[in-house]
Design a protein around this motif. Structure first.
Motif, PDB file in Angstrom:
ATOM      1  N   LYS A 129       0.829  -1.200   0.000  1.00 56.20           N
ATOM      2  CA  LYS A 129       0.000   0.000   0.000  1.00 56.20           C
ATOM      3  C   LYS A 129       0.865   1.253   0.000  1.00 56.20           C
ATOM      4  CE  LYS A 129      -3.843  -2.174   2.496  1.00 56.20           C
ATOM      5  NZ  LYS A 129      -4.618  -2.170   3.754  1.00 56.20           N
ATOM      6  N   ASN A 130       1.921   1.228   0.792  1.00 60.18           N
ATOM      7  CA  ASN A 130       2.796   2.391   0.889  1.00 60.18           C
ATOM      8  C   ASN A 130       3.509   2.662  -0.429  1.00 60.18           C
ATOM      9  OD1 ASN A 130       3.691   4.394   2.855  1.00 60.18           O
ATOM     10  ND2 ASN A 130       5.731   3.550   2.536  1.00 60.18           N
ATOM     11  N   GLU A 131       3.952   1.604  -1.073  1.00 63.05           N
ATOM     12  CA  GLU A 131       4.686   1.772  -2.327  1.00 63.05           C
ATOM     13  C   GLU A 131       3.775   2.286  -3.434  1.00 63.05           C
ATOM     14  OE1 GLU A 131       8.628  -0.172  -4.162  1.00 63.05           O
ATOM     15  OE2 GLU A 131       7.576  -1.084  -2.502  1.00 63.05           O
ATOM     16  N   VAL A 132       2.542   1.762  -3.485  1.00 60.82           N
ATOM     17  CA  VAL A 132       1.577   2.254  -4.467  1.00 60.82           C
ATOM     18  C   VAL A 132       1.307   3.735  -4.240  1.00 60.82           C
ATOM     19  CG1 VAL A 132      -0.838   2.133  -5.169  1.00 60.82           C
ATOM     20  CG2 VAL A 132       0.472   0.037  -4.926  1.00 60.82           C
ATOM     21  N   ARG A 145      11.126   2.475 -11.774  1.00 63.76           N
ATOM     22  CA  ARG A 145       9.799   2.869 -12.236  1.00 63.76           C
ATOM     23  C   ARG A 145       8.775   1.776 -11.953  1.00 63.76           C
ATOM     24  NH1 ARG A 145       7.434   3.402 -17.646  1.00 63.76           N
ATOM     25  NH2 ARG A 145       9.308   2.406 -18.452  1.00 63.76           N
ATOM     26  N   LEU A 146       7.689   2.157 -11.293  1.00 58.00           N
ATOM     27  CA  LEU A 146       6.584   1.241 -11.037  1.00 58.00           C
ATOM     28  C   LEU A 146       5.667   1.259 -12.250  1.00 58.00           C
ATOM     29  CD1 LEU A 146       5.092  -0.569  -8.923  1.00 58.00           C
ATOM     30  CD2 LEU A 146       3.840   1.475  -8.247  1.00 58.00           C
ATOM     31  N   LEU A 147       5.527   0.109 -12.916  1.00 59.56           N
ATOM     32  CA  LEU A 147       4.705   0.019 -14.115  1.00 59.56           C
ATOM     33  C   LEU A 147       3.242  -0.214 -13.801  1.00 59.56           C
ATOM     34  CD1 LEU A 147       7.044  -2.189 -16.336  1.00 59.56           C
ATOM     35  CD2 LEU A 147       6.888   0.307 -16.248  1.00 59.56           C
ATOM     36  N   GLY A 148       2.954  -0.814 -12.651  1.00 65.07           N
ATOM     37  CA  GLY A 148       1.568  -1.086 -12.296  1.00 65.07           C
ATOM     38  C   GLY A 148       1.497  -2.056 -11.148  1.00 65.07           C
ATOM     39  N   CYS A 149       0.322  -2.593 -10.928  1.00 69.16           N
ATOM     40  CA  CYS A 149       0.132  -3.543  -9.839  1.00 69.16           C
ATOM     41  C   CYS A 149      -0.954  -4.540 -10.218  1.00 69.16           C
ATOM     42  CB  CYS A 149      -0.231  -2.824  -8.538  1.00 69.16           C
ATOM     43  SG  CYS A 149      -1.795  -1.943  -8.625  1.00 69.16           S
ATOM     44  N   CYS A 150      -1.102  -5.545  -9.398  1.00 69.04           N
ATOM     45  CA  CYS A 150      -2.121  -6.566  -9.611  1.00 69.04           C
ATOM     46  C   CYS A 150      -2.739  -6.900  -8.266  1.00 69.04           C
ATOM     47  CB  CYS A 150      -1.510  -7.819 -10.245  1.00 69.04           C
ATOM     48  SG  CYS A 150      -2.670  -9.202 -10.396  1.00 69.04           S
ATOM     49  N   LYS A 156      -1.386 -10.015  -4.272  1.00 70.78           N
ATOM     50  CA  LYS A 156      -1.000  -8.613  -4.403  1.00 70.78           C
ATOM     51  C   LYS A 156       0.393  -8.567  -4.994  1.00 70.78           C
ATOM     52  CE  LYS A 156      -3.730  -7.104  -0.419  1.00 70.78           C
ATOM     53  NZ  LYS A 156      -4.260  -8.454  -0.121  1.00 70.78           N
ATOM     54  N   MET A 157       0.521  -7.892  -6.131  1.00 73.64           N
ATOM     55  CA  MET A 157       1.794  -7.846  -6.833  1.00 73.64           C
ATOM     56  C   MET A 157       2.097  -6.436  -7.309  1.00 73.64           C
ATOM     57  SD  MET A 157       1.662 -11.385  -9.071  1.00 73.64           S
ATOM     58  CE  MET A 157      -0.110 -11.446  -9.252  1.00 73.64           C
ATOM     59  N   LEU A 158       3.384  -6.097  -7.291  1.00 72.61           N
ATOM     60  CA  LEU A 158       3.877  -4.846  -7.850  1.00 72.61           C
ATOM     61  C   LEU A 158       4.706  -5.164  -9.078  1.00 72.61           C
ATOM     62  CD1 LEU A 158       4.971  -3.188  -4.495  1.00 72.61           C
ATOM     63  CD2 LEU A 158       3.080  -2.437  -5.926  1.00 72.61           C
ATOM     64  N   ILE A 159       4.498  -4.423 -10.147  1.00 72.85           N
ATOM     65  CA  ILE A 159       5.198  -4.683 -11.401  1.00 72.85           C
ATOM     66  C   ILE A 159       6.109  -3.503 -11.704  1.00 72.85           C
ATOM     67  CG2 ILE A 159       4.950  -4.979 -13.887  1.00 72.85           C
ATOM     68  CD1 ILE A 159       2.233  -6.145 -11.494  1.00 72.85           C
ATOM     69  N   TYR A 160       7.413  -3.796 -11.807  1.00 72.48           N
ATOM     70  CA  TYR A 160       8.429  -2.769 -12.039  1.00 72.48           C
ATOM     71  C   TYR A 160       9.100  -2.966 -13.397  1.00 72.48           C
ATOM     72  CZ  TYR A 160       8.308  -2.315  -6.918  1.00 72.48           C
ATOM     73  OH  TYR A 160       7.919  -2.146  -5.622  1.00 72.48           O
ATOM     74  N   GLU A 161       9.817  -1.919 -13.823  1.00 78.07           N
ATOM     75  CA  GLU A 161      10.711  -2.091 -14.958  1.00 78.07           C
ATOM     76  C   GLU A 161      11.796  -3.090 -14.545  1.00 78.07           C
ATOM     77  OE1 GLU A 161      13.137   1.328 -15.906  1.00 78.07           O
ATOM     78  OE2 GLU A 161      12.940   2.119 -13.874  1.00 78.07           O
TER      79      GLU A 161
END
Length: 398
Positions: A129-132, A145-150, A156-161
């Motif tokens: 939550k904090n990173e988003v 760079r954060l490309l998005g999330c799922c 719960k996933m974070l998608i980065y370069e």
């Protein structure tokens, strides 16, 4: 046939044509939307599951911020991420920590890194939550760079370069890879980290304290350019706010400033301390934590200080650098590093001063005072655990 009947028929035909045309347009639009919908479908923040988290960033914390309604975040669907990582196969695993695992994947021909949070990691959810909330709003060449999330049920996933060369520590403290970091590359890494930190502290629309700056949180791209990552522990400051206090100290021992480790007091100067430790580690190729010299009485900072005062500072430069380096540049980096790790927070420079001192050969540098934590000791703790490769320590201030 009367004129009234002809008019009635004409009206019915016109109405029928209009209805047919409207339905066709509507069906055509639906088909187009279905065809264009993909794994990078954008959704507005009020439709996002973590809307409550985004809204919690109150406007008074920063000036000039756009409204939450204007914040957009790319959302990946779970099926696409599972396919991109070959169902999270071990072959695609890049690393693992207390938060879960990181996987390499491909989406629409683009390499990505997927940070999949463990379902049993309560701390991981908070970091998510904090990173988003924070990094989605930041753009700088020296920040990952954060490309998005799922978000899908318990997933719960974070998608980065994707960073081709992984983290700085995988080069710096590896006997085989450290030779790939000549002095020019090390100097570029130091300057890049400094610029990224300056952006967080001063040049972005928000003042952000990272709170866990360390070698493993510096990622390297294909050109070995650095990018600061992992904002799970970061805190947002108001423009007029200079420091804050917490009862629960989070970070990694060896990089934490004394006022933060002992009293839970953090500010931009606690990040500056962590940066100073990083600089001295990059120059020496040695870890501050676990480095003990002279019968276990000195850690890396203390050893640097002793050599600096004895006029033998160049003795500690990493031998894998070779002889191709500028002595004045190395000594300048050492001096900046020692200035950043001074015991009193008010004695440490700001990152704007650090960038100036690093980039200018003519800038006048003050003489550093004794650094903190020169003795090989650890703070007293009531509880210690590791989350996301981060040591979480609770201390009782005395």
């Amino acid at each position: 046939m009367s004129v009234g009947i002809v008019v009635a028929i004409a009206v019915l035909l016109s109405a029928g044509l209009i209805i047919w045309f409207v339905r066709r347009r509507r069906n055509s639009g639906s088909t187009l939307r279905r065809e264009s919908k993909g794994p990078l479908e954008r959704i507005r923040s009020q439709d996002f599951l973590l809307n409550s988290v985004l809204v919690s960033s109150k406007k008074e914390h920063y000036s000039g911020d756009r409204s939450n309604d204007d914040l957009e975040l790319p959302l990946f669907d779970f099926t696409s991420i599972a396919a991109a990582t070959e169902n999270f196969s071990d072959e695609n695993k890049l690393g693992q920590g207390g938060f879960g695992c990181v996987y390499k994947g491909f989406v629409e021909g683009q390499e990505i890194a997927v940070k999949r949070l463990s379902k049993n990691s309560g701390q991981g959810t908070k970091e998510f939550k904090n990173e988003v909330k924070l990094i989605a709003r930041l753009q700088h060449r020296n920040l990952v760079r954060l490309l998005g999330c799922c978000v899908d049920a318990d997933e719960k996933m974070l998608i980065y370069e994707y960073m081709e060369n992984k983290s700085l520590d995988s080069f710096l403290f590896d006997k085989a890879k450290r030779y790939l970091l000549d002095w020019q590359k090390r100097f570029n890494i130091i300057c890049g980290i400094a610029r990224g930190l300056l952006y967080l502290h001063q040049d972005s629309r928000f003042r952000i304290i990272h709170r866990d700056l360390k070698a493993s949180n510096i990622l390297l791209d294909g050109e070995l350019d650095p990018k600061i990552s992992d904002f799970g522990m970061a805190r947002l400051f108001g423009q007029d706010q200079t420091e804050a206090n917490t009862k629960k100290v989070v970070g990694t021992y060896g990089y934490m400033s004394p006022e933060y480790a002992m009293d839970g007091l953090f500010s931009i100067k606690s990040d500056v301390f962590s940066f100073g430790v990083l600089v001295l580690e990059i120059v020496s190729g040695q870890k501050n934590r676990g480095f003990y010299y002279s019968n276990n009485e000195l850690n890396l900072l203390g050893h640097f200080w002793e050599l600096w005062n004895g006029g033998r500072a160049l003795d500690i430069i990493d031998s894998s650098v070779g002889d191709s380096f500028s002595e004045s540049e190395v000594l300048r980096c050492m001096q900046v590093g020692l200035l950043c790790v001074q015991e009193r927070a008010e004695d440490r420079p700001t990152m704007s001063s650090v960038v100036l001192m690093l980039c200018s050969e003519t800038a006048s540098l003050p003489q550093p005072k004794k650094p903190s934590f020169c003795l090989a000791r650890k703070p007293e703790t009531d509880e210690s655990s590791t989350v996301n490769q981060v040591t979480i320590t609770t201390l009782d201030p005395r």
